[in-house]
Design a protein around this motif. Structure first.
Motif, mmCIF file in Angstrom:
data_model
loop_
_atom_site.group_PDB
_atom_site.id
_atom_site.type_symbol
_atom_site.label_atom_id
_atom_site.label_comp_id
_atom_site.label_asym_id
_atom_site.label_seq_id
_atom_site.Cartn_x
_atom_site.Cartn_y
_atom_site.Cartn_z
ATOM 1 N N THR A 44 40.800 -3.963 9.175
ATOM 2 C CA THR A 44 41.620 -4.495 8.080
ATOM 3 C C THR A 44 41.122 -5.859 7.598
ATOM 4 N N ALA A 45 40.903 -6.784 8.531
ATOM 5 C CA ALA A 45 40.489 -8.143 8.153
ATOM 6 C C ALA A 45 39.110 -8.148 7.494
ATOM 7 N N ALA A 46 38.179 -7.332 8.018
ATOM 8 C CA ALA A 46 36.811 -7.318 7.484
ATOM 9 C C ALA A 46 36.736 -6.691 6.098
ATOM 10 N N ASP A 104 43.249 0.041 9.659
ATOM 11 C CA ASP A 104 43.941 -0.596 10.772
ATOM 12 C C ASP A 104 43.562 0.082 12.098
ATOM 13 N N THR A 163 39.423 -6.025 3.853
ATOM 14 C CA THR A 163 40.395 -6.460 2.830
ATOM 15 C C THR A 163 39.783 -7.284 1.686
ATOM 16 N N PRO A 164 38.870 -8.241 1.958
ATOM 17 C CA PRO A 164 38.300 -9.008 0.827
ATOM 18 C C PRO A 164 37.493 -8.154 -0.153
#
Length: 242
Positions: free
Chosen positions: A148-150, A143, A152-153
């Motif tokens: 986080t978005a990049a 974070d 997380t997957p």
């Protein structure tokens, strides 16, 4: 002569050696086992450990698991234990402050932030952030880095920090966030330590549980955790001690 020798040898251990059952956060496994051996040598008391993710252990405590002590990987759940009537008020203290690190046997992590930002990996192992404070710390680091978005997957979730390390060691993930204590002695290029400001301090607190309120051996083990001998072992294992 033999009988006398046996009596003499026996006099070093207390007549009534006690047994302590302790629920211990998975990151502290190696250190706890060492401290258990040292404590037994010093007092004759046995400590039996159950290791797991802090959240999972706390659930067991609330369901009546017969633990005398709880060595958490945070200071939140020991406070909750007291508030919910499972812990003895005034007995909780910080026994270790943990550090989360990024670890990989295959990727050069000299600049871990750059590796995370580049994202040239398939999988990253992180302990379940809901159950494991080290997982929550890992998510805080991502974070802080705005990743986080990049990332997380690509996360492979470990039940606890022990399983998370296994994912990395077996190659199910090229890299992962684990406890510094788990990778003591690994090459510098294999470990990246995020700045302490990137995540809230991992204050690991211990508390005497109501089950162990009358167990002198359990109280003695809590005292032992604060001793110079124990602090030396805890520090050598990659923790700081308040």
């Amino acid at each position: 002569g033999l009988a006398v020798a046996a009596v003499a040898a026996g006099s070093f251990t207390p007549a009534f050696a006690g047994t302590v059952t302790a629920a211990v956060a998975a990151n502290f496994t190696k250190v706890a086992e060492q401290l258990g051996v040292d404590f037994k040598a010093a007092t004759g008391n046995d400590v039996q450990f159950s290791f797991g993710a802090t959240g999972a252990l706390y659930t067991q405590i609330t369901q009546g698991a017969p633990f005398d002590l709880f060595l958490s990987a945070d200071d939140k759940r020991t406070a909750t234990a007291i508030k919910d009537g499972f812990g003895v008020e005034g007995t909780d203290f910080t026994y270790a402050v943990g550090k989360v690190v990024l670890y990989s046997p295959s990727v050069d992590l000299t600049d871990g932030a750059a590796v995370l930002t580049a994202g040239a990996f398939q999988h990253i192992a992180i302990a379940d952030p809901k159950a494991a404070p080290y997982g929550a710390a890992a998510m805080a680091v991502l974070d802080t880095l705005g990743l986080t978005a990049a990332v997380t997957p690509k996360i492979v979730t470990g039940e606890n920090i022990t399983q998370t390390l296994q994912f990395v060691d077996t190659g199910n993930a090229e890299l992962g966030f684990v406890a510094a204590s788990q990778v003591v002695g690994k090459p510098a290029t294999a470990v990246w330590t995020p700045p302490q400001d990137d995540y809230p301090p991992i204050r690991q607190n211990a508390v005497l549980l109501k089950v162990g309120a009358d167990n002198d051996a359990a109280k003695a083990f809590l005292d032992y955790l604060k001793s110079d001998a124990a602090i030396k072992v805890i520090s050598a294992a990659g923790y700081s001690v308040n």
